[in-house]
Motif scaffolding. Sequence first.
Motif, PDB file in Angstrom:
ATOM      1  N   SER A  11       1.122  -1.196   0.152  1.00 22.40           N
ATOM      2  CA  SER A  11      -0.130   0.063   0.011  1.00 22.40           C
ATOM      3  C   SER A  11       0.936   1.192  -0.106  1.00 22.40           C
ATOM      4  CB  SER A  11      -0.970   0.132   1.263  1.00 22.40           C
ATOM      5  OG  SER A  11       0.007   0.006   2.596  1.00 22.40           O
ATOM      6  N   TYR A  19      -2.336  -2.549  -3.264  1.00 20.27           N
ATOM      7  CA  TYR A  19      -3.837  -1.907  -2.661  1.00 20.27           C
ATOM      8  C   TYR A  19      -3.613  -0.360  -3.253  1.00 20.27           C
ATOM      9  CZ  TYR A  19      -4.518  -6.441  -0.498  1.00 20.27           C
ATOM     10  OH  TYR A  19      -4.655  -7.743  -0.348  1.00 20.27           O
ATOM     11  N   ASP A  20      -4.535   0.346  -2.390  1.00 19.41           N
ATOM     12  CA  ASP A  20      -4.542   1.688  -2.646  1.00 19.41           C
ATOM     13  C   ASP A  20      -3.266   2.675  -2.599  1.00 19.41           C
ATOM     14  OD1 ASP A  20      -7.328   1.570  -2.882  1.00 19.41           O
ATOM     15  OD2 ASP A  20      -7.781   1.826  -0.899  1.00 19.41           O
ATOM     16  N   HIS A  42      -4.827  -4.389  -6.685  1.00 24.79           N
ATOM     17  CA  HIS A  42      -6.114  -4.648  -5.776  1.00 24.79           C
ATOM     18  C   HIS A  42      -6.324  -6.047  -5.592  1.00 24.79           C
ATOM     19  CE1 HIS A  42      -7.314  -0.431  -5.543  1.00 24.79           C
ATOM     20  NE2 HIS A  42      -7.040  -0.399  -6.865  1.00 24.79           N
TER      21      HIS A  42
END
Length: 222
Positions: free
Chosen positions: A177, A198-199, A220
């Motif tokens: 992340s 992820y983000d 993701h």
Amino acid sequence: MVVATVVEAPSMKSLVQSSNKIPKMKYFKLTIFILIFLGILGRPLSAQAETILEDVFIGEDTTLLASDSPFIIKGELDVFEGVTLTLSPGVELIFSDRSYLQVSGQLVALGTEEAPIHFHSDSASSDDWGVAFYGDDSNPAAQSRLLQVDFEGSNQGLFLSDSNVQIEHSHFHDLRSGFWFSNSNLSLTDTIFSDIKYDAVSGEGCTLIFASTSVSRLDHGD
């Protein structure tokens, strides 16, 4: 009968030639030795000594120099409130597993295009590390600035809580992340996020400023 062995005496020419060969050879060897010695002195060292920082608490303004790099971070590297940690151009921070840089004061990491500052893990399988900025509601952390930084291979990325961070001309990649923030101010200019699982940026209560910043190859996945 007397038998005599006649040994022909060397000529004057051969004696002169022999006597000339020895000093010439010695001179030649001495010259080669001097050249090699001077070459060794003038050659930069190929391997730099590493500096290990294990559970270090920084209570006064400190600068880490590229000449002492790489710095191996083990455990915690804490920057106390009101204290500035400066990373000079070319500094390399290598994080062991479960190690963290925690900044309650100020981090100033100003790399250059020729000598960026590197944050990465000590192996491909060691990614449980990160950098955290902490402040509080009444006394937010002083603004930290990252310029020409390469940040790679972290499971945690950057965590911001009641902090002010300005990032320019940097690259964050191969992360689980990117940034997680809470009640913070984050400015990103000419910064690239790539290969983030992820983000890239997430959180709440944050003021974000984006300028010429790109995000690519988000996974993701699980």
